[in-house]
Design an enzyme around this catalytic site. Structure first.
Site, PDB file in Angstrom:
ATOM      1  N   ASP A 192      40.228   3.270 -13.097  1.00  0.00           N
ATOM      2  CA  ASP A 192      39.953   4.384 -12.187  1.00  0.00           C
ATOM      3  C   ASP A 192      39.974   3.918 -10.727  1.00  0.00           C
ATOM      4  OD1 ASP A 192      39.110   4.762 -14.837  1.00  0.00           O
ATOM      5  OD2 ASP A 192      37.714   6.331 -14.262  1.00  0.00           O
ATOM      6  N   ASP A 237      41.931   9.330 -12.931  1.00  0.00           N
ATOM      7  CA  ASP A 237      40.830   9.397 -11.979  1.00  0.00           C
ATOM      8  C   ASP A 237      41.195   8.777 -10.648  1.00  0.00           C
ATOM      9  OD1 ASP A 237      39.304  10.814 -13.741  1.00  0.00           O
ATOM     10  OD2 ASP A 237      37.628   9.410 -13.796  1.00  0.00           O
ATOM     11  N   ASN A 252      39.603  12.885 -16.321  1.00  0.00           N
ATOM     12  CA  ASN A 252      38.772  14.080 -16.277  1.00  0.00           C
ATOM     13  C   ASN A 252      38.607  14.617 -14.862  1.00  0.00           C
ATOM     14  OD1 ASN A 252      37.118  11.609 -15.963  1.00  0.00           O
ATOM     15  ND2 ASN A 252      35.393  13.020 -15.788  1.00  0.00           N
ATOM     16  N   HIS A 253      38.704  13.763 -13.857  1.00  0.00           N
ATOM     17  CA  HIS A 253      38.547  14.247 -12.489  1.00  0.00           C
ATOM     18  C   HIS A 253      39.782  14.995 -12.000  1.00  0.00           C
ATOM     19  CE1 HIS A 253      34.587  12.629 -11.314  1.00  0.00           C
ATOM     20  NE2 HIS A 253      34.813  11.832 -12.344  1.00  0.00           N
ATOM     21  N   HIS A 262      42.530   8.305 -21.023  1.00  0.00           N
ATOM     22  CA  HIS A 262      41.438   8.141 -20.066  1.00  0.00           C
ATOM     23  C   HIS A 262      40.094   8.046 -20.768  1.00  0.00           C
ATOM     24  CE1 HIS A 262      39.441   8.253 -16.214  1.00  0.00           C
ATOM     25  NE2 HIS A 262      38.615   9.163 -16.696  1.00  0.00           N
ATOM     26  N   HIS A 288      39.590   6.419  -7.848  1.00  0.00           N
ATOM     27  CA  HIS A 288      38.643   7.293  -7.155  1.00  0.00           C
ATOM     28  C   HIS A 288      38.724   7.226  -5.631  1.00  0.00           C
ATOM     29  CE1 HIS A 288      36.666   9.273 -10.414  1.00  0.00           C
ATOM     30  NE2 HIS A 288      36.330   8.144 -11.020  1.00  0.00           N
TER      31      HIS A 288
END
Length: 408
Positions: free
Chosen positions: A76, A112, A147-148, A250, A78
């Protein structure tokens, strides 16, 4: 005197003008990147039959053979562009200028990219640029949805940072500039208003802060199904991927996901992101705790919580699968494994918005040997590895035990 018209000229150069405007906007919002348009290299807006593209209907490429070169997996990101680059440099995939140096390496980023940081759009552009450069060199950069990504498409911005909101506000300003420029030419069709139908105030934010309101609206416009960012970037992402004997996802998989069809899951998500409406995958497999982008059955960093028998059963339903590689759940002590390397967890929380962890990446060699590359200063040499066929070869620390859990 008759007023001169530019329509005849515009009819001769609409594609050139449109391309110039798009390049101008891309350069402005990406932090100064030009996306190379190599001959025979997939362009983000041009259908290419043998690769995943938002405009290509039909089958989504879900299964890849073992790559001729290295296979590298990155967790991830982010919204932290600098940490993303550190991870790529760690694997010797880019140089100091950010250009691809990975040759025939295949890279999988497990999703993500969005939320928690302020470089979300810049990372999307950066990965797209690397994807094109890698193909030119015989390599591959494959990106995935986490999921993001799905949260943001569904207008759930609870994990958006203030700087992330501002990045989308700035994107919208440049996007509007591009629209105005295209409207100046009679030979081009007027672009649609992507903000049509989007409210001008929201109960969950400070509506007295105009910049926040505009950033919120821009984020909805960009990431809604068939939005400029979701269709251009996210719709090309895999949701489930098989490369050689490694399964990438993920969150995780259950047998019902496999029985439904990994290819079908990818196609359903792509279609949803392209504005074709919700489908079975979106309703059943993208939401709730056991969704492919949400479940943590095998990614919890406690080995005791990983049901190895369930994982073994799951892998047996995917021909040739030897292991599952996942992000989603932060591993506070770095990349970890469970079930004799059947479960590999690679989210190390490297983003400043997730604890500012040390970048680490996973490398899978041709003989299925696993190595962890880390920037953790506890290790005396980040390129010194314990080779172990089929095992997770971690770096040897200067102090403490002689090895960090190496399993055959």
């Amino acid at each position: 005197m008759e007023k001169p018209t530019t329509s005849a000229t515009c009819q001769q150069v609409p594609n050139l003008l449109s391309s110039f405007v798009d390049t101008f906007v891309d350069f402005s919002v990406s932090g100064g990147l030009f996306l190379p348009n190599y001959q025979n290299t997939p362009d983000s807006n041009a259908p290419v039959s043998h690769r995943n593209d938002e405009n290509t209907p039909g089958k989504f490429k879900t299964r890849y053979p073992s790559p001729p070169g290295r296979l590298v997996a990155i967790g991830d990101l982010h919204g932290d562009l600098e940490k993303s680059k550190q991870a790529l440099r760690l694997a010797e995939l880019i140089n100091d200028s950010g250009d691809w140096t990975g040759g025939s390496t295949t890279v999988v980023q497990v999703g993500d990219v969005l939320d928690r940081g302020g470089d979300e759009i810049k990372i999307l552009y950066f990965l797209e640029r690397l994807r094109r450069q890698a193909v030119k060199a015989g390599g591959e950069v494959i990106t995935m949805n986490g999921n993001h990504e799905t949260l943001n498409v569904e207008r759930d911005f609870r994990y958006m940072s203030e700087s992330g909101c501002e990045e989308f506000r700035v994107w919208a300003e440049w996007y509007r500039v591009g629209q105005v420029m295209k409207c100046l030419c009679e030979g081009l069709e007027n672009p649609k208003n992507i903000f049509k139908g989007i409210p001008s105030s929201f109960p969950e934010i400070d509506n007295d802060n105009e910049a926040v309101v505009q950033g919120f609206r821009a984020r909805i416009a960009a990431l809604q199904p068939n939005g400029p960012i979701s269709a251009r970037f996210l719709s090309k992402n895999a949701t489930v991927l098989v490369v050689g004997d490694s399964v990438f996802v993920h969150g995780g998989l259950k047998p019902e996901h496999v029985y439904y069809g990994l290819e079908k899951i990818n196609e359903d998500v792509r279609d949803w992101l392209n504005g074709l409406g919700e489908n079975y995958t979106v309703k059943k497999f993208l939401r709730y705790a056991d969704a492919v982008v949400w479940m943590r059955d095998f990614s919890d960093d406690s080995t005791k919580k990983c049901d190895c028998s369930a994982l073994e059963l799951l892998l047996s339903t995917i021909p040739g699968a030897r292991r599952m590689i996942m992000g989603h759940t932060i591993q506070e002590n770095g990349i970890s494994e469970a079930c004799e390397n059947r479960a590999i967890r690679i989210d190390v929380g490297m983003s400043k918005g997730c604890g500012d962890g040390f970048p680490e990446v996973l490398e899978i060699s041709e003989n299925s040997g696993l190595k962890v590359l880390t920037s953790n200063p506890l290790y005396r040499d980040k390129y010194l590895h314990r080779e172990r066929k089929g095992g997770l070869g971690l770096l040897i620390p200067e102090q403490g035990p002689k090895q960090v859990e190496v399993k055959a």
